[in-house]
Design an enzyme around this catalytic site. Sequence first.
Site, PDB file in Angstrom:
ATOM      1  N   HIS A 194      -2.337  -5.442   1.583  1.00 12.84           N
ATOM      2  CA  HIS A 194      -3.411  -6.146   1.284  1.00 12.84           C
ATOM      3  C   HIS A 194      -3.406  -7.378   0.978  1.00 12.84           C
ATOM      4  O   HIS A 194      -2.287  -7.801   0.371  1.00 12.84           O
ATOM      5  CB  HIS A 194      -4.221  -5.666   0.383  1.00 12.84           C
ATOM      6  CG  HIS A 194      -5.454  -6.424  -0.262  1.00 12.84           C
ATOM      7  ND1 HIS A 194      -6.534  -6.348   0.218  1.00 12.84           N
ATOM      8  CD2 HIS A 194      -5.383  -7.200  -1.264  1.00 12.84           C
ATOM      9  CE1 HIS A 194      -7.640  -7.262  -0.281  1.00 12.84           C
ATOM     10  NE2 HIS A 194      -6.807  -7.957  -1.307  1.00 12.84           N
ATOM     11  N   ARG A 221       2.469  -6.326   9.274  1.00 10.95           N
ATOM     12  CA  ARG A 221       1.755  -4.961   9.836  1.00 10.95           C
ATOM     13  C   ARG A 221       2.338  -4.615  11.322  1.00 10.95           C
ATOM     14  O   ARG A 221       2.383  -3.319  11.809  1.00 10.95           O
ATOM     15  CB  ARG A 221       0.412  -5.343   9.881  1.00 10.95           C
ATOM     16  CG  ARG A 221      -0.414  -5.204   8.519  1.00 10.95           C
ATOM     17  CD  ARG A 221      -1.859  -5.745   8.565  1.00 10.95           C
ATOM     18  NE  ARG A 221      -2.523  -5.408   7.135  1.00 10.95           N
ATOM     19  CZ  ARG A 221      -3.732  -5.898   6.813  1.00 10.95           C
ATOM     20  NH1 ARG A 221      -4.289  -6.937   7.740  1.00 10.95           N
ATOM     21  NH2 ARG A 221      -4.429  -5.434   5.881  1.00 10.95           N
ATOM     22  N   GLU A 234      -9.578 -11.099  -7.765  1.00  9.93           N
ATOM     23  CA  GLU A 234      -8.540  -9.918  -7.445  1.00  9.93           C
ATOM     24  C   GLU A 234      -7.368 -10.064  -8.331  1.00  9.93           C
ATOM     25  O   GLU A 234      -6.912  -9.072  -8.994  1.00  9.93           O
ATOM     26  CB  GLU A 234      -8.416  -9.831  -6.001  1.00  9.93           C
ATOM     27  CG  GLU A 234      -9.179  -9.418  -4.979  1.00  9.93           C
ATOM     28  CD  GLU A 234      -8.879  -9.398  -3.648  1.00  9.93           C
ATOM     29  OE1 GLU A 234      -9.791  -9.226  -2.566  1.00  9.93           O
ATOM     30  OE2 GLU A 234      -7.897  -9.870  -3.536  1.00  9.93           O
ATOM     31  N   ASN A 259      -2.105   0.434   6.716  1.00  9.24           N
ATOM     32  CA  ASN A 259      -1.305  -0.834   7.323  1.00  9.24           C
ATOM     33  C   ASN A 259      -0.701  -1.658   6.201  1.00  9.24           C
ATOM     34  O   ASN A 259      -0.589  -2.763   6.474  1.00  9.24           O
ATOM     35  CB  ASN A 259      -2.595  -1.624   7.955  1.00  9.24           C
ATOM     36  CG  ASN A 259      -3.720  -1.927   6.931  1.00  9.24           C
ATOM     37  OD1 ASN A 259      -3.482  -1.955   5.831  1.00  9.24           O
ATOM     38  ND2 ASN A 259      -4.694  -2.726   7.397  1.00  9.24           N
ATOM     39  N   LYS A 291       0.826  -1.173  -0.106  1.00  6.95           N
ATOM     40  CA  LYS A 291       0.085   0.063  -0.093  1.00  6.95           C
ATOM     41  C   LYS A 291       0.850   1.414   0.079  1.00  6.95           C
ATOM     42  O   LYS A 291       1.832   1.319   0.205  1.00  6.95           O
ATOM     43  CB  LYS A 291      -0.766   0.088   1.248  1.00  6.95           C
ATOM     44  CG  LYS A 291      -2.171  -1.262   1.062  1.00  6.95           C
ATOM     45  CD  LYS A 291      -3.014  -1.161   2.298  1.00  6.95           C
ATOM     46  CE  LYS A 291      -4.052  -2.224   2.266  1.00  6.95           C
ATOM     47  NZ  LYS A 291      -4.815  -2.164   3.330  1.00  6.95           N
ATOM     48  N   TYR A 314     -12.398  -2.088  -3.591  1.00  7.25           N
ATOM     49  CA  TYR A 314     -13.032  -2.035  -2.139  1.00  7.25           C
ATOM     50  C   TYR A 314     -14.489  -2.009  -2.182  1.00  7.25           C
ATOM     51  O   TYR A 314     -15.066  -1.589  -1.115  1.00  7.25           O
ATOM     52  CB  TYR A 314     -12.049  -1.030  -1.060  1.00  7.25           C
ATOM     53  CG  TYR A 314     -10.964  -1.529  -0.702  1.00  7.25           C
ATOM     54  CD1 TYR A 314     -10.700  -2.535   0.030  1.00  7.25           C
ATOM     55  CD2 TYR A 314      -9.896  -0.681  -1.142  1.00  7.25           C
ATOM     56  CE1 TYR A 314      -9.474  -2.986   0.692  1.00  7.25           C
ATOM     57  CE2 TYR A 314      -8.346  -1.104  -0.439  1.00  7.25           C
ATOM     58  CZ  TYR A 314      -8.239  -2.144   0.139  1.00  7.25           C
ATOM     59  OH  TYR A 314      -7.188  -2.566   0.676  1.00  7.25           O
TER      60      TYR A 314
HETATM   61  N1  UDP Z   1      -9.661  -0.178   7.182  1.00 13.97           N
HETATM   62  C1  UDP Z   1      -9.749   1.013   7.640  1.00 13.97           C
HETATM   63  N2  UDP Z   1     -10.622   1.255   8.982  1.00 13.97           N
HETATM   64  C2  UDP Z   1     -11.193   0.428   9.744  1.00 13.97           C
HETATM   65  C3  UDP Z   1     -10.965  -1.079   9.149  1.00 13.97           C
HETATM   66  C4  UDP Z   1     -10.300  -1.291   7.792  1.00 13.97           C
HETATM   67  O1  UDP Z   1      -9.229   2.194   7.363  1.00 13.97           O
HETATM   68  O2  UDP Z   1     -11.659   0.396  10.566  1.00 13.97           O
HETATM   69  C5  UDP Z   1      -8.978  -0.396   5.943  1.00 13.97           C
HETATM   70  C6  UDP Z   1      -7.705  -1.110   6.112  1.00 13.97           C
HETATM   71  O3  UDP Z   1      -6.754  -0.678   5.313  1.00 13.97           O
HETATM   72  C7  UDP Z   1      -7.957  -2.490   5.869  1.00 13.97           C
HETATM   73  C8  UDP Z   1      -8.846  -2.461   4.547  1.00 13.97           C
HETATM   74  O4  UDP Z   1      -9.759  -1.298   5.009  1.00 13.97           O
HETATM   75  O5  UDP Z   1      -6.602  -3.231   5.269  1.00 13.97           O
HETATM   76  C9  UDP Z   1      -9.974  -3.588   4.435  1.00 13.97           C
HETATM   77  O6  UDP Z   1     -10.464  -3.939   5.452  1.00 13.97           O
HETATM   78  P1  UDP Z   1     -10.512  -5.522   6.123  1.00 13.97           P
HETATM   79  O7  UDP Z   1     -11.503  -5.388   7.120  1.00 13.97           O
HETATM   80  O8  UDP Z   1     -10.965  -6.332   4.696  1.00 13.97           O
HETATM   81  O9  UDP Z   1      -9.044  -5.925   6.468  1.00 13.97           O
HETATM   82  P2  UDP Z   1      -7.912  -6.757   5.818  1.00 13.97           P
HETATM   83  O10 UDP Z   1      -8.468  -7.990   5.088  1.00 13.97           O
HETATM   84  O11 UDP Z   1      -7.258  -5.731   5.090  1.00 13.97           O
HETATM   85  O12 UDP Z   1      -7.035  -6.967   7.180  1.00 13.97           O
END
Ligand code: UDP
Length: 140
Positions: free
Chosen positions: A117, A104, A128, A114, A11, A51
Site C-alpha cells: 500500500h 507489484r 495514515e 498486491n 501487505k 480502508y
Molecule cells: N483492491 C481489490 N480489488 C479491486 C481494487 C482494489 O482487492 O478491484 C484492493 C487492493 O489490495 C488495493 C486496495 O484494494 O491495493 C485499495 O485499492 P485502491 O484502488 O486504493 O488501489 P491502490 O491505491 O492500493 O493502488
Amino acid sequence: MATERTFSIIKPDATRRNLTGAINAVFEKNGLRIVAQKRIQMSQAQAETFYGVHHERPFFKDLVSFMVSGPVVVQVLEGDNAVAKNRELMGATNPANAAEGTIRKLFAESIEANSVHGSDSPENAATEIAYFFAGSEIVG
Ligand code: UDP
C-alpha cells in the site's frame, strides 16, 4: 524538490513469502529512506477504518479479511516527492497492468494481494502516518 513523507504497508501476501527485505531494497535503492517501521497484526477494526473510503465497494469485505490474514509491516518513507515516487515504484493496483520493474509487477499475486500500500496524496499520507505512528516513533 520537496522532502516529503509517505505511508507504506507491506501487505500479508508479501510478509508470508518473506519479501520484506526485497521490497524495502527497492525503496532504498531509489532514494526513499525508511524513517519508521513496525511489524504488526492489524485488527479487523483497524483494517476497516483504514480502508473506510472503500466500504461501499464490492471488494471491501475480502480486502479487510486479506489485510488481517497475517502480519503487515507499516512504515514511513521519506525522500524527494516521496508520495509520487512511492506510487511510481509500487506500480498499478492490478499487477497485470503494472510496469516492468515495479514492486507489484515483481511480487504481487493478484489485484487484491498486491504486496504494498502507498498513500495517494500528501494529505492522506499525513492522516495514515498519524493513524499508525506517534511522532516519537518517526526518526528522520
Ligand atoms: N483492491 C481489490 N480489488 C479491486 C481494487 C482494489 O482487492 O478491484 C484492493 C487492493 O489490495 C488495493 C486496495 O484494494 O491495493 C485499495 O485499492 P485502491 O484502488 O486504493 O488501489 P491502490 O491505491 O492500493 O493502488
